[in-house]
Design a protein around this motif. Sequence first.
Motif, PDB file in Angstrom:
ATOM      1  N   UNK A  94       8.339  14.151   4.095  1.00 45.88           N
ATOM      2  CA  UNK A  94       9.859  14.130   3.725  1.00 45.88           C
ATOM      3  C   UNK A  94      10.441  13.781   2.369  1.00 45.88           C
ATOM      4  N   UNK A  95      11.487  14.001   2.354  1.00 42.57           N
ATOM      5  CA  UNK A  95      11.659  13.603   1.051  1.00 42.57           C
ATOM      6  C   UNK A  95      12.384  12.515   1.119  1.00 42.57           C
ATOM      7  N   UNK A  96      12.720  11.267   3.013  1.00 38.87           N
ATOM      8  CA  UNK A  96      13.071  10.258   3.409  1.00 38.87           C
ATOM      9  C   UNK A  96      11.859   8.867   2.644  1.00 38.87           C
ATOM     10  N   UNK A  97      10.655   9.424   3.139  1.00 33.05           N
ATOM     11  CA  UNK A  97       9.585   8.880   2.892  1.00 33.05           C
ATOM     12  C   UNK A  97       9.353   8.600   1.066  1.00 33.05           C
ATOM     13  N   UNK A  98       9.982   9.747   0.586  1.00 33.23           N
ATOM     14  CA  UNK A  98       9.851   9.641  -0.906  1.00 33.23           C
ATOM     15  C   UNK A  98      10.707   8.991  -1.905  1.00 33.23           C
ATOM     16  N   UNK A 136       0.864  -1.458  -0.165  1.00 35.73           N
ATOM     17  CA  UNK A 136       0.035  -0.105   0.315  1.00 35.73           C
ATOM     18  C   UNK A 136       0.802   1.445  -0.284  1.00 35.73           C
ATOM     19  N   UNK A 137       1.779   1.342   0.593  1.00 34.53           N
ATOM     20  CA  UNK A 137       2.672   2.123   0.589  1.00 34.53           C
ATOM     21  C   UNK A 137       3.556   2.693  -0.594  1.00 34.53           C
ATOM     22  N   UNK A 138       4.147   1.681  -1.408  1.00 36.55           N
ATOM     23  CA  UNK A 138       4.393   0.978  -2.767  1.00 36.55           C
ATOM     24  C   UNK A 138       3.440   2.382  -3.756  1.00 36.55           C
ATOM     25  N   UNK A 139       2.524   1.954  -3.589  1.00 41.13           N
ATOM     26  CA  UNK A 139       1.007   2.634  -4.334  1.00 41.13           C
ATOM     27  C   UNK A 139       0.481   4.322  -4.004  1.00 41.13           C
ATOM     28  N   UNK A 140       1.929   5.339  -3.101  1.00 38.04           N
ATOM     29  CA  UNK A 140       1.136   6.079  -2.763  1.00 38.04           C
ATOM     30  C   UNK A 140       1.964   6.646  -4.157  1.00 38.04           C
ATOM     31  N   UNK A 141       1.332   8.379  -4.268  1.00 38.71           N
ATOM     32  CA  UNK A 141       2.564   9.048  -5.171  1.00 38.71           C
ATOM     33  C   UNK A 141       3.636   9.564  -4.165  1.00 38.71           C
ATOM     34  N   UNK A 142       4.917   9.048  -5.096  1.00 41.54           N
ATOM     35  CA  UNK A 142       5.876   9.906  -4.614  1.00 41.54           C
ATOM     36  C   UNK A 142       5.702  11.663  -3.894  1.00 41.54           C
ATOM     37  N   UNK A 143       4.898  12.100  -4.444  1.00 42.10           N
ATOM     38  CA  UNK A 143       5.355  13.815  -4.258  1.00 42.10           C
ATOM     39  C   UNK A 143       4.187  13.714  -3.049  1.00 42.10           C
ATOM     40  N   UNK A 144       2.829  13.196  -2.809  1.00 43.70           N
ATOM     41  CA  UNK A 144       2.134  12.958  -1.860  1.00 43.70           C
ATOM     42  C   UNK A 144       2.958  12.392  -0.263  1.00 43.70           C
ATOM     43  N   UNK A 145       3.963  11.301  -0.549  1.00 43.55           N
ATOM     44  CA  UNK A 145       5.117  11.005   0.295  1.00 43.55           C
ATOM     45  C   UNK A 145       6.037  12.621   0.906  1.00 43.55           C
ATOM     46  N   UNK A 146       6.392  12.747  -0.136  1.00 45.73           N
ATOM     47  CA  UNK A 146       7.191  13.994   0.405  1.00 45.73           C
ATOM     48  C   UNK A 146       6.755  14.626   1.350  1.00 45.73           C
TER      49      UNK A 146
END
Length: 429
Positions: free
Chosen positions: A218-222, A204-214
């Motif tokens: 922050x950049x670590x989660x992205x 489920x985390x893999x499916x998160x959009x990188x921009x939303x993760x940032x």
Amino acid sequence: MTRPIAISDSANFYVSAERLFDPSLKGVPVIVLSNNDGCAVARSDEAKALGIRMGEPLHLIRDKVEAHGIRVFSSNYTLYGDISRRVVAVYEDYTPNVEIYSIDECFLDFGGFRDRTAHARAMRRDVLRRVGVPVRVGIAPTKTLAKCANDIAKKNPIFAGVLDIMDPGLADWLLPLVPVGDIWGIGRRTEAKLHGLGIGSAAELRAMPPRQARALGTVVLERTVLELQGEPCIAFDDVAPQRKGMAVTRSAGTPMQDFDTLFEAIAAHATRAAEKLRQHGLVAGTMTVFFHTNRHRPDRPQYTGSRTTGIVPMSSDTFELVAAARRCAQAAWPKTGTHAYAFTKAGVMLDDLLPLEDRPRTLFDAPRGSPALMRALDEVNHRFGKKTMVVASEGLVRSWQLRADHRSPRYTTRLSDLPVVRLSMCIQN
């Protein structure tokens, strides 16, 4: 083409190291304690089954220890470090590049091997044969995915200790099994935020959009999301990076209530830091000394002292570092009420590290220290054992040293601790 990255970690490493030299520990619950015999930092599978939690203080589980016959050991870092070195030596026979991540984990370059699973299984067998420590291996296109594969391999015996998820289809099938809180780099706060969004697994985390993760972490989660998607963001270090800082810190076995006792501990830490600098061919430009009371005793007077000084010219000379440590300790020592404080931890941190040959020089630099004396000091302590020769500032009694009431012998690094096998011969007529 994506380079396969493997991570190999040792199962319950501290416990496994203790079991190497004491067969009676196999199959029984075992825990290894943190510094000063404080809390459990390693647990055998049997101890975990009894409900012993990671970080649980010893004084809260004494009844359980006695009721179930749990074997308790103090941390024996000398032994663990040597066993770790031996495991790494086996890894180096199976891959051209090894990146040491921790005392019990290494990233391995598995590029170029046709049957990676067979290669990893051969490596596992060799580690067990030559060292005696069981290891598990996860293989994937990124470090984060390799950690996930390793986590699945250790929890599911069907994989026999090795899991290769270079195939995206296999990753799609297995990542839902990895809780989001178990993913490398996901802390408790980030885990709570992700759960709030309904994200509970690696898939489920893999499916998160990188921009939303940032935006969320922050950049670590992205970077974590991109790594889960198979895009390498954390480089494989073929060459160990140059150290930028160094620290030697210890908790005291008994509280330190006067300056002389406190400085004995600080001098010992500065001496060890100087030895480590010379081992790595480095010099330091900045030193910080700190000490503090027990923060978990609010009923006692609290004090934290810390001072930083420059080391000019940059040096790794023991006498110069001990002198700098004294200046810092004296400046940080409380001016009033000194008799009321009981200091329980002290440390030395070195920064601005450079290779000796790159040390900046000035027109008025005068030769200081004695490289020949430092070489002689290191050679004596290497040949005859640590602390054979020390600076007088360390003292002789060392009442501040760590408690280690349950420490096993240092079987592999001290002649006096070598296991002894006694054979008896029976002659029949």
